[in-house]
Design a protein around this motif. Structure first.
Motif, PDB file in Angstrom:
ATOM      1  N   VAL A   1       0.831  -1.215   0.000  1.00 41.59           N
ATOM      2  CA  VAL A   1       0.000   0.000   0.000  1.00 41.59           C
ATOM      3  C   VAL A   1       0.857   1.254   0.000  1.00 41.59           C
ATOM      4  O   VAL A   1       0.472   2.310  -0.530  1.00 41.59           O
ATOM      5  CB  VAL A   1      -0.937  -0.005   1.229  1.00 41.59           C
ATOM      6  CG1 VAL A   1      -1.762   1.291   1.313  1.00 41.59           C
ATOM      7  CG2 VAL A   1      -1.879  -1.208   1.185  1.00 41.59           C
TER       8      VAL A   1
ATOM      9  N   VAL B   1      -2.154  -5.438  -5.563  1.00 46.80           N
ATOM     10  CA  VAL B   1      -3.373  -5.125  -4.816  1.00 46.80           C
ATOM     11  C   VAL B   1      -4.604  -5.577  -5.596  1.00 46.80           C
ATOM     12  O   VAL B   1      -5.527  -6.189  -5.029  1.00 46.80           O
ATOM     13  CB  VAL B   1      -3.441  -3.620  -4.499  1.00 46.80           C
ATOM     14  CG1 VAL B   1      -4.834  -3.254  -3.983  1.00 46.80           C
ATOM     15  CG2 VAL B   1      -2.368  -3.263  -3.467  1.00 46.80           C
TER      16      VAL B   1
ATOM     17  N   ALA C   1      -7.246  -3.540   3.857  1.00 45.99           N
ATOM     18  CA  ALA C   1      -5.947  -2.960   3.504  1.00 45.99           C
ATOM     19  C   ALA C   1      -5.449  -2.156   4.683  1.00 45.99           C
ATOM     20  O   ALA C   1      -6.157  -1.306   5.214  1.00 45.99           O
ATOM     21  CB  ALA C   1      -6.070  -2.094   2.268  1.00 45.99           C
TER      22      ALA C   1
ATOM     23  N   VAL D   1      -2.929   2.596   5.259  1.00 50.75           N
ATOM     24  CA  VAL D   1      -3.454   3.649   4.388  1.00 50.75           C
ATOM     25  C   VAL D   1      -3.184   4.994   5.046  1.00 50.75           C
ATOM     26  O   VAL D   1      -3.695   5.270   6.152  1.00 50.75           O
ATOM     27  CB  VAL D   1      -4.963   3.473   4.140  1.00 50.75           C
ATOM     28  CG1 VAL D   1      -5.483   4.577   3.216  1.00 50.75           C
ATOM     29  CG2 VAL D   1      -5.254   2.091   3.584  1.00 50.75           C
TER      30      VAL D   1
ATOM     31  N   GLN E   1      -4.330   6.821  -1.822  1.00 50.68           N
ATOM     32  CA  GLN E   1      -4.315   5.393  -1.549  1.00 50.68           C
ATOM     33  C   GLN E   1      -5.729   4.889  -1.262  1.00 50.68           C
ATOM     34  O   GLN E   1      -6.140   3.830  -1.750  1.00 50.68           O
ATOM     35  CB  GLN E   1      -3.387   5.095  -0.348  1.00 50.68           C
ATOM     36  CG  GLN E   1      -1.933   5.402  -0.621  1.00 50.68           C
ATOM     37  CD  GLN E   1      -1.078   5.332   0.654  1.00 50.68           C
ATOM     38  OE1 GLN E   1      -1.631   5.320   1.753  1.00 50.68           O
ATOM     39  NE2 GLN E   1       0.241   5.320   0.479  1.00 50.68           N
TER      40      GLN E   1
ATOM     41  N   LEU F   1      -7.990   2.089  -3.429  1.00 49.81           N
ATOM     42  CA  LEU F   1      -8.471   0.869  -2.781  1.00 49.81           C
ATOM     43  C   LEU F   1      -9.995   0.773  -2.880  1.00 49.81           C
ATOM     44  O   LEU F   1     -10.556  -0.310  -3.062  1.00 49.81           O
ATOM     45  CB  LEU F   1      -8.005   0.830  -1.329  1.00 49.81           C
ATOM     46  CG  LEU F   1      -6.479   0.646  -1.129  1.00 49.81           C
ATOM     47  CD1 LEU F   1      -6.076   0.918   0.317  1.00 49.81           C
ATOM     48  CD2 LEU F   1      -6.067  -0.783  -1.516  1.00 49.81           C
TER      49      LEU F   1
END
Length: 851
Positions: A776, A789, A805, A808, A813, A817
């Motif tokens: 990440v 990812v 995840a 972050v 990001q 996601l």
């Protein structure tokens, strides 16, 4: 000369009588004196003629000497000839004539040559006399008659000289012989043919204890009355046997005496004599008896000795051996006689003691001993305590060796077993710490003398305690033996691999040139260890961590090198295990710090030094807090806080993670239950579970905590690492089923960083995949991470799994996601880990949504 004149009885009266008998009167003397005056010029000629005649005979030529000596003899002879006709024949003349006779006798001129000389003299003078008197017959006859008379007188004196000298020589020889006989150490008896004693010497008198009484003319039986001797004498006396020997025993003054007689019959003129030569051999007989007795004792001792005995020739042949040696070596005596000593000596021992053997031959030492191995007839080798001594001849030269061979095989084997037990690890048969330290000391000493380098590799198996905990110590021992065998196969004969205890091994590499060489060995070891091992029907993929120290830069003694290699090994573990690490300055401080942390961890629970912080987890779409992850924090009472990345691995390695993990689970569930009682909406609680916890009957521990805290199991998620799935599939599946039966959810933490098989995700009851923060961190800039990812999220959706995840930190990001349909987000963007009270206040705030 006067003595000789006296011995010959040549007084003036005797000489007058001889002259009268020869009718040598004054008239003759006058004729000779007249002739002497006229013969003066012929003296040299007569001498020349005389010696010319003698030199015709080679045997006389050898005696008459060289030329100078011959000239002196001629001059003396000329004077002699002039004196012969001088007409003065008194006692001075007699002594002079005798002197000449003695001289000729001493040079070996026998009477025949002497008489021949007078004949030559007369032959020379007759023509001279004839010419001298010009044919006067009467004067010539008178001269010749006078000359014959004086020559006869002179010849008589000369012959008397010869005879007297010979007689004196015979008397000397007789006296000499009598002295020799009297002085002989051996006894001597001379018998005539009737066995009557002619003589007996003092030695024989002493031998027979006869005393000084006269014995001449008595029969031998009066001296020695012995039937056996009489029988032998009869054989010799009859002439059938010229010589015989006989040994008789006599009692002399109460003492037993043995006399050895030699009998011989000799011709003496027209008759024979018998000689009896005797010697006392009593001491010899007794010595022989003692020798026989000694030899018998020696034979019995030699034969019955409890150790092996052998006589060896100087060139190594076995001359004689006893029964014990034959038993020790397995050969018969005849077989041993055909075997060279070196043939049955172990090749490694053939040069042993060579210096001592040389000293023995040089007579510097009387014997020496050492340990040697001999080959048994069966082919095996026998250890012996070997002693060697040398028997010499009277002149000091080597005769043969005596060797003593004591079988110490059993003693040696026992000693070797004791040494092995003291120096080798009973489980793996590798050198133990004691032997390692000894070899390390030698290696350091050798390297120091030769300015060389060596390396110490400290090896520790990764997570070995888990095997002992899960499968038992017998399984752990099996793995250790297999690992030990693998390590041994990777090394040179000059290197050493030792087991210190537990799962710790040390490898000593001698004579290394470069660090790259050591690194290559470390890689070989890692590859050798990291091969599948089956223990108790369970397959494992073991790994190890290796720390390396180098002499002399990392230490100049074994203890320092081991300590520094140990410190480097811990750094290798900190770097992710299954790797090696070279020691560098400062590692010891880190090791001490690690030991300090380990010591503190053992007391942290008792002293309530642990606490939990909770990091929110938000719904990726709504941004609502849907859960929290419990994160362990440690603040020692006597120091600054210690980060989880620092103390969690140590707790894992030491096994302290099990009680700590149970505390975390209980504390987190109790806190979440309290929040719910405070009116906070139910949240999903995520708690990390280590591999050791998972193996330690985690299902029972979770059930107990849930019962004690009253927390809803459906709100509890246990995070496992991928390595857990690499355990025995049956064990993992059984444990996961138990947890699922409790209602607990299962998440795989840090997914994508391990080596788990995708098949396990479908086989096991997994609920959630958690994307590791490493994937990440670089979003959305890293195309590789974006692809990873996407793949993880797609995999989770395909398996109907929730995807979380972590890490972050930016809106970009979060947006990416969300776009990939990630379910839950966690990271600093949504909140840092907070203490329970601070998080409670945030959750109770109307702004429960933190986005």
């Amino acid at each position: 000369m006067k003595t000789l004149v006296t011995r010959l009885g040549l007084s003036e009266e005797e000489m007058a009588e001889r002259k009268q008998y020869l009718e040598l009167g004054e008239r003759d003397c006058e004729v000779l004196r007249a002739m002497n005056e006229q013969l003066g010029e012929h003296g040299g000629g007569m001498a020349d003629s005389f010696y010319a005649h003698l030199l015709k005979y080679p045997e006389l030529g050898e005696r008459l000497g060289d030329h100078a000596a011959l000239q002196r003899l001629k001059q003396a002879q000329a004077v002699y000839f002039r004196g012969l006709t001088a007409g003065r024949y008194d006692m001075d003349y007699v002594e002079d004539r005798l002197r000449v006779g003695v001289a000729h006798q001493r040079i070996g001129l026998d009477p025949k040559w002497y008489i021949g000389a007078y004949r030559k003299y007369m032959s020379y003078l007759l023509p001279v006399i004839h010419d001298l008197y010009a044919g006067d017959r009467e004067r010539t006859i008178a001269a010749c008659d006078a000359l014959f008379k004086v020559i006869s007188l002179d010849m008589g004196l000369a012959l008397d000289t010869y005879f007297e000298v010979d007689r004196q020589e015979i008397l000397r020889h007789k006296e000499y012989a009598e002295q020799i006989i009297s002085g002989l150490p051996a006894g001597l008896i001379v018998l005539d043919e009737q066995l009557l004693l002619r003589s007996i010497n003092p030695a024989m008198r002493r031998l027979l204890d006869l005393g000084p009484r006269p014995l001449a003319g008595q029969h031998l039986s009066a001296v020695i009355d012995d039937p056996a001797l009489a029988d032998k004498l009869a054989q010799v006396q009859g002439g059938g046997t010229p010589a015989l020997d006989i040994l008789i025993r006599r009692d002399v003054q109460g003492e037993e005496r043995y006399i050895d007689f030699h009998l011989a019959r000799l011709q003496l003129g027209a008759s024979h004599v018998i000689l009896i030569i005797g010697g006392d051999v009593s001491e010899r007989i007794r010595a022989r008896a003692e020798l026989r007795e000694s030899e018998e004792r020696f034979r019995l001792t030699f034969s019955m000795a409890g150790v092996g005995l052998a006589h060896l020739s100087v060139d190594g042949r076995i001359l004689r051996s006893n029964r014990r040696l034959q038993d020790i070596l397995g050969y018969s005596e005849d077989e041993l006689r055909t075997i060279d000593y070196d043939e049955i000596t172990h090749p490694g021992d053939r040069g042993k003691g060579r210096e001592l053997l040389d000293r023995l031959l040089r007579n510097e030492i009387e014997s020496f001993a050492n340990e040697k191995r001999f080959r048994h007839k069966s082919g095996r080798y026998v250890w012996s305590n070997f002693t060697l001594s040398l028997v010499r001849r009277e002149d000091g030269s080597p005769r043969y060796f005596i060797s003593v061979i004591e079988d110490i095989t059993e003693r040696k084997q026992t000693a070797e077993k004791l040494i092995h037990l003291a120096q080798y690890d009973a489980l793996t048969q590798l050198p133990n710490r004691t032997l390692l330290q000894d070899r390390l000391l030698q290696a350091v000493s050798h390297a120091g003398r030769n300015r060389g380098r060596l390396a110490v590799l400290f090896l520790d198996l990764d997570r070995f305690k888990d095997i002992n905990d899960s499968l038992g110590h017998a399984a752990g021992d099996t793995m250790l033996r297999q690992i030990a065998a693998r390590l041994s196969m990777q090394l040179r004969e000059s290197d050493t691999v030792a087991r210190l205890g537990g799962d710790e091994f040390v490898i000593l590499l001698r004579d290394v040139q470069k660090d790259e060489q050591v690194a290559a060995v470390a890689r070989k070891i890692l590859d050798a260890v990291t091969r599948q091992v089956t223990v108790g029907g369970v397959e494992f993929m073991p790994t190890c961590s290796i720390g390396i120290s180098i002499y002399p830069k990392d230490g100049r003694d074994g203890e320092t090198l081991l300590r520094n290699a140990d410190a480097a090994m811990y750094r290798a573990k900190e770097n992710g295990r299954n790797s090696y690490y070279f020691y560098s300055e400062g590692l010891n401080e880190k090791l001490l710090h690690r030991l300090h942390i380990e010591s503190g961890l053992r007391h942290a629970l008792e002293q309530n030094e642990f606490s939990l912080h909770y990091q929110p987890q938000v719904d990726a779409v709504s941004g609502e807090v849907v859960g929290v992850e419990a994160l362990l924090r440690w603040k020692p009472s006597s120091g600054a806080p210690v980060g989880p990345d620092e103390f969690i691995p140590i707790a894992e390695e030491t096994g302290l993670i099990v009680p700590i993990g149970e505390w975390v689970l209980r504390e987190a569930c109790a806190q979440a239950a309290e929040w719910r009682r405070d009116g906070i909406a139910p949240l999903n609680l995520t708690v990390n579970v280590s591999l050791r916890q998972f193996r330690s009957d985690i299902a029972s521990a979770v059930a107990t905590v849930l019962r004690d805290t009253g927390f809803d199991p459906r709100s509890l998620t246990l995070e496992l690492t991928e390595s857990v799935l690499m355990e025995s599939p049956e064990l993992v599946e059984e444990t996961l089923q138990k947890l699922k039966a409790l209602g607990v959810r299962i998440a795989i933490d840090d997914f994508g960083t391990g080596y788990s098989s995708l098949a396990y995700l479908s086989r096991f009851s997994i609920d959630t995949l958690k994307i590791d923060r490493t994937f990440v961190l670089d979003l959305p800039d890293s195309r590789d991470d974006v692809a990873i990812v996407k793949a993880i999220v797609a995999l989770g959706k395909a398996l109907n799994l929730s995807v979380v995840a972590e890490g972050v930190e930016t809106a970009e990001q979060a947006d990416l996601l969300r776009g990939e349909r990630c379910d839950v987000l966690q990271g600093y963007l949504f909140g840092r880990p907070l203490p329970p009270q601070a998080l409670r206040e945030r959750l109770l705030d109307a702004r429960a949504v933190l986005t």
